[in-house]
Design an enzyme around this catalytic site. Structure first.
Site: not given
Length: 121
Positions: A2, A33
């Site tokens: 990300p 994540k």
């Protein structure tokens, strides 16, 4: 994988390492994540005008492999807008966030792509 990128007219002096670390942690939690994969970049001091005013404003992009969508993005937008307004002083109504749900095959890392890292799934 990300990546949150903020482009803004606020001065570089307002963008602290603590802000970057807090934003990374916020992203990791929201997206589910590993924080070790999350990246935050801020491009400050840009000449920018929003609606004829040079008051603090910006545009941002949140790219992730998955964990983005209609309902998820509402939550991400709320969390990011609150965080940025509180810490950088950019009002919620002077910041656009674009969400990009990228395919694993289109994100390279460590000499390969996440498609291969994820086992071709």
């Amino acid at each position: 994988m990300p990546h949150f990128r903020l482009e803004t007219n606020i001065p570089k002096s307002k963008v602290t390492v603590d802000f970057l670390k807090q934003t990374t942690a916020l992203m990791a939690k929201a997206l589910g994540k590993p924080e070790s994969y999350c990246v935050v970049t801020v491009i400050p001091d840009l000449p920018a005008v929003w609606g004829g005013s040079s008051e603090p404003c910006g545009t941002a992009t949140l790219m992730s492999i998955g964990k983005l969508g209609v309902e998820e993005n509402k939550k991400h937008a709320a969390a990011l807008h609150d965080h940025i307004e509180k810490n950088l002083g950019i009002p919620r109504n002077r910041l656009y966030i674009t969400f990009v749900d990228e395919d694993a095959a289109n994100v390279g890392y460590n000499g390969t792509t996440f498609h291969e890292i994820f086992g071709g799934k």
